[in-house]
Enzyme design. Structure first.
Site, PDB file in Angstrom:
ATOM      1  N   ASN A  32      -6.547  -0.971  -0.950  1.00 11.16           N
ATOM      2  CA  ASN A  32      -6.456   0.401  -0.448  1.00 11.16           C
ATOM      3  C   ASN A  32      -8.535  -0.216  -0.086  1.00 11.16           C
ATOM      4  O   ASN A  32      -8.575  -0.345   1.066  1.00 11.16           O
ATOM      5  CB  ASN A  32      -6.069   1.545  -0.755  1.00 11.16           C
ATOM      6  CG  ASN A  32      -7.270   2.824   0.191  1.00 11.16           C
ATOM      7  OD1 ASN A  32      -6.553   2.935   1.158  1.00 11.16           O
ATOM      8  ND2 ASN A  32      -8.153   3.558  -0.252  1.00 11.16           N
ATOM      9  N   HIS A  42       0.660  -1.143   0.011  1.00 14.77           N
ATOM     10  CA  HIS A  42       0.011   0.300  -0.142  1.00 14.77           C
ATOM     11  C   HIS A  42       0.514   1.585  -0.269  1.00 14.77           C
ATOM     12  O   HIS A  42       0.782   1.844  -1.691  1.00 14.77           O
ATOM     13  CB  HIS A  42      -0.802  -0.120   0.853  1.00 14.77           C
ATOM     14  CG  HIS A  42      -1.884   1.287   1.073  1.00 14.77           C
ATOM     15  ND1 HIS A  42      -2.739   1.394   2.401  1.00 14.77           N
ATOM     16  CD2 HIS A  42      -2.239   1.677   0.353  1.00 14.77           C
ATOM     17  CE1 HIS A  42      -3.292   2.698   1.972  1.00 14.77           C
ATOM     18  NE2 HIS A  42      -3.103   2.547   0.787  1.00 14.77           N
ATOM     19  N   ILE A  57      -6.721   9.158  -0.785  1.00 18.44           N
ATOM     20  CA  ILE A  57      -7.268   9.133  -0.516  1.00 18.44           C
ATOM     21  C   ILE A  57      -6.417   7.741   1.158  1.00 18.44           C
ATOM     22  O   ILE A  57      -5.930   6.662   0.014  1.00 18.44           O
ATOM     23  CB  ILE A  57      -8.430   7.820   0.554  1.00 18.44           C
ATOM     24  CG1 ILE A  57      -9.189   7.231   1.621  1.00 18.44           C
ATOM     25  CG2 ILE A  57      -8.735   6.897  -0.185  1.00 18.44           C
ATOM     26  CD1 ILE A  57      -8.764   9.057   2.525  1.00 18.44           C
TER      27      ILE A  57
END
Length: 874
Positions: free
Chosen positions: A714, A466, A874
């Site tokens: 995510n 990530h 985000i």
């Protein structure tokens, strides 16, 4: 000059008249200066001749940028017409303006701290994670350079303090260029989302009614069915062990914890996090802990909400327990998550039996033939987290107990699922190593071993798959794009939607998540060594390996299409065998699976047979998957192929030959700066941008990382890690050796052992809240295949046509995904938890969430909302 002001809701429109020379021609740019004391956001400008003979001519400028007062910036702003030019094709009158604008963005003359109104982009080391002025325990090494190689980040120019950058006044005060910042509305939405999550998961229960989670018929039989070979006969003692597992899962009543609200009384209390609650003021001990982790303005929002609201709040159950509260315990579900969960990019094909021989596996002879046959048939896999071994002496301690695990998995003979068969638990002292398998005598140890593997995988996911492989590696590309590619450059326009908000999100991550004492250090077992581990993986990182077809081949999960040498007779035999297996699975599965578990589109046509002999059409991305029921790879490679087709068509419009790529001064400077300034610690894995093919590959990789890859790693976090027992971020007990006193304690009271092994109540609640935040799509998101108002290609019909083709291709992929999600015999698309794989569902029809009629911000959307955002926002 005459002026007129119109005042619609929030937009001010100025109408101005001014005179130009009669033969002025086509305006290619305009210069504007702000003489006021406040900044303003300039959305667009349209210039139009008003003389009758030229009244039809109008020239549109999409600005979408902040204009600060001239007495602060010292420079006037330049905006260019919405026309795209390679540097060699720039109109003569714009050549110098184009160069000067890029020079301003590089900000070479700035020596002091960069101010909020400065539009400058430059590189810096990760020297902003530590805070040594606050104590030695907050000192962290600088990332970037020979010892700890790392991508570079955006420079802020803050003064140094003890070999580190000084702290900003607050996490929202870190410098980010004005045009890269989150909009005010989005920033408020993110703050509100986190505040709401903290309230939902930390508000104490307001009633004594406990929802029962243990009244499920035949659960013991279910557990036995999945954990024990069908032919095994269990003794009363062995059945007693299974009963102890059942007692743990169902929350067998236990004595209280003497008022210590930071501890669990029983495992059943975990479900209380998701119960209906009335908003209350958070307990003092909770607020004290949150103050160390959460920015003040977010905590203020929590306090304000709890003081003014007494509404009832509830939480959507994480998908992993929504349909079946015990599915996460099954071996098949464990394996499925390595192909369709939050971290589907670590598992690889097991090709060499010598890796098994290196394991200290007492029962290896029992499984030798099975595994050797599976390796021969490309049905054996390994999930390797042995890289942790050198870090364990540093990590273990302070209540954290971690192994370096290796897990062997084999494809089931009954369906397409993969099942773990052995787990190696490694420690620095090899005498402490142990291997656990599915033998009936070791079922308690087997559950614990899988939990430790899940913890290893959770850390790898957060720090590598990530953060490093999406957020961190992409930041230098954004900086270089702003510094070296004019807004008039076609490649700048192509990439711009995929860079939206990323620099600001990364700055917030460094200030809240990755910093010394931040969220990841306090929730992950890797603690203060988290970013060092991330640096270790950057040593192995290569840009070319992030191209999805290459990445799959690197893990031996796919082969190049041209390497396939399957004989027609063998292919037909395999096809008939597969059809028979599918039909058997369909007959068995239809009775047990609710077809209404997911919304299905009855108008989707059946998948047609592809009789093409073109390997590129048969095999998107030019590769064939080793395991067809691999949802991340299957959906991802189709999306990759669509992106590559779109980028190829786009580049052909602007680059007429390979030579035009080589002679593009801006693109060559851009690529050189990425390699030498943005990623200077990594010398391998770079394409040579000397032709269109290499440029297309590089651009496709960038767009894939920012869209498909980030979406896959995510937006499933709450679905899987929102239930901490499934993906624990840390564990607090080692697995006891067989026959030891600790082992007998585990057998006698497994629920007590597991409560002591799992994170405490605060850590669990906080992780759930963070997973909730990270998994939400914000309301201003623009999705892959959608046109944004700032980037709708209206000035170039050829580009517009190719983008429409791209959108249509994504719609076909949506249909393919829904068709695959209807096939319940594809176990890895649903699994025992009945979670359809939608993380790579493009959803090109998704529109911006409507504003709420209430005064409480944008309307909330389902946390499992589908769609691939264009950017890492985000």
């Amino acid at each position: 000059m005459k002026g007129k002001i119109n005042l619609p809701t929030k937009i001010i429109k100025f109408k101005l008249k001014f005179e130009v020379e009669k033969q002025f021609g086509t305006p290619g740019a305009f210069v504007i200066e702000n003489g006021d004391k406040h900044e303003f956001f300039l959305k667009s400008a349209t210039l139009q001749y008003i003389v009758p003979e030229r009244k039809h001519e109008s020239f549109h400028f999409k600005c979408n940028s902040w204009v600060y007062p001239l007495d602060k910036t010292g420079v006037k702003r330049i905006f260019f017409l919405n026309q795209l030019y390679l540097p060699s094709e720039t109109p003569r009158g714009l050549v110098e303006l184009r160069k000067k604008e890029l020079e301003k963005l590089r900000g070479k003359r700035l020596k002091d701290e960069i101010k909020q109104w400065d539009r400058v982009y430059d590189y810096d080391y990760y020297n902003d994670l530590g805070d040594p002025d606050n104590g030695r325990e907050y000192a962290r090494p600088v990332l970037g350079g020979h010892q700890f190689p790392y991508p570079r980040r955006l420079k802020t120019g803050r003064p140094a303090c003890q070999h580190a950058e000084s702290r900003a006044g607050g996490c929202f005060q870190v410098y980010v260029p004005p045009d890269e910042r989150l909009s005010h509305e989005k920033q408020e939405e993110v703050i509100n989302n986190l505040a709401d999550a903290l309230i939902r998961f930390f508000t104490p229960k307001s009633d004594d009614t406990q929802q029962s989670f243990h009244e499920y018929p035949d659960l013991l039989k279910k557990i036995v069915h999945f954990f024990v070979p069908k032919a095994a006969l269990l003794s009363p003692a062995e059945m007693s062990k299974f009963q102890s597992i059942l007692d743990f899962i169902t929350g067998k009543p236990r004595s209280g914890s003497h008022g210590d609200t930071s501890k669990f009384d029983s495992p059943e209390e975990i479900f209380d996090f998701f119960s209906d609650k009335e908003v209350k003021e958070l307990e003092g001990w909770v607020m004290q802990k949150l103050q160390k982790l959460v920015p003040t303005d977010i905590l203020n929002q929590v306090v304000a909400t709890t003081e003014t609201s007494r509404s009832l709040v509830n939480s959507q159950l994480p998908s992993i327990i929504a349909e079946d509260k015990y599915a996460w315990l099954y071996d098949g579900e464990f394996g499925r998550q390595m192909l369709a969960g939050t971290n589907p990019v670590r598992i690889r094909l097991l090709k060499d039996y010598s890796e098994i021989e290196r394991m200290n596996w007492p029962n290896v002879e029992t499984h030798r033939n099975k595994i050797q046959e599976a390796i021969k048939e490309n049905k054996a896999f390994i999930l390797d987290h042995s890289y942790l071994l050198p870090y364990l002496d540093m990590v273990n301690g302070k209540g954290v107990c971690t192994y370096a695990t290796r897990t062997v998995l084999v494809r089931s003979q009954w369906d397409t699922s993969i099942q773990p068969v052995a787990i190696e638990l490694g420690l620095p002292d090899s005498n402490g190593n142990m291997v656990v398998d599915q033998s009936p005598a070791d079922q308690l140890l087997w559950i614990l071993a899988k939990t430790h593997v899940a913890a290893n995988d959770a850390a790898h996911h957060q720090l590598v798959s990530h953060w490093l492989h999406t957020h961190a590696v992409i930041e230098p590309f954004i900086i270089a794009t702003r510094r070296q590619l004019s807004v008039m450059h076609p490649i700048h326009r192509l990439l711009d939607p995929h860079f939206k908000d990323t620099l600001h999100i990364n700055a917030l991550a460094r200030a809240i998540f990755l910093n010394a004492g931040g969220i990841l250090e306090r929730t992950l077992f890797t603690g203060e060594f988290s970013m060092r581990l991330s640096s270790h993986f950057y040593k192995e990182w290569r840009f070319d390996h992030q191209a999805l077809p290459t990445e799959l081949q690197k893990r031996d999960m796919a082969v190049k299409a041209e390497e396939i040498t399957e004989k027609p007779a063998e292919k037909e035999t395999e096809k008939k065998k597969k059809e028979a297996e599918d039909q058997a699975e369909r007959d068995e599965g239809e009775a047990g699976i609710d077809e209404n578990a997911v919304e299905l589109d009855d108008n989707i046509p059946a998948t047609t047979t592809d009789n093409s002999t073109d390997k590129q059409e048969k095999y998107p991305g030019g590769v064939k998957l080793i395991l067809e029921d691999y949802p991340y790879a299957k959906d991802g490679i189709e999306i990759w192929d669509a992106i590559e087709t779109w980028v190829t068509a786009y580049c052909k419009i602007f680059y007429e030959s390979d030579e035009s790529v080589k002679n593009d001064g801006e693109i060559q400077a851009w690529w050189s700066e990425i390699r030498n300034n943005g990623h200077p610690d990594q010398k391998e894995g770079w394409y040579e941008l000397t032709n269109r093919e290499s440029l297309v590959r590089a651009l496709t990789t960038l767009i894939w990382i920012t869209s498909g890859l980030h979406a896959a790693v995510n937006f499933g976090q709450y679905a899987y890690a929102g239930w901490p027992p499934n993906r624990p971020m840390l564990l607090r007990k080692f697995i006891p050796k067989r026959g030891s006193p600790e082992f007998h304690e585990l057998e006698n009271d497994p629920d007590k052992f597991l409560i002591q092994m799992w994170p405490d109540k605060f850590q669990m609640a906080f992780v759930i809240a963070v997973m909730d935040l990270l998994s939400r799509h914000t309301s201003d998101e623009v999705y892959l295949g959608q046109k944004s108002p700032e980037n709708n290609w209206e000035e170039n019909k050829d580009v517009d046509k190719e983008f429409e083709n791209f959108s249509e291709k994504l719609k076909e992929i949506e249909k393919n995904i829904m068709e695959r999600n209807k096939k319940y015999n594809l176990m890895n698309r649903w699994g025992y938890a009945k979670i359809p794989y939608k993380l790579l569902y493009p959803d090109t029809s998704k529109t911006k969430a409507p504003a709420s009629k209430e005064k409480d911000g944008p309307e909330k959307v389902d946390i499992t909302g589908r769609g691939i955002p264009n950017s890492i926002s985000i």
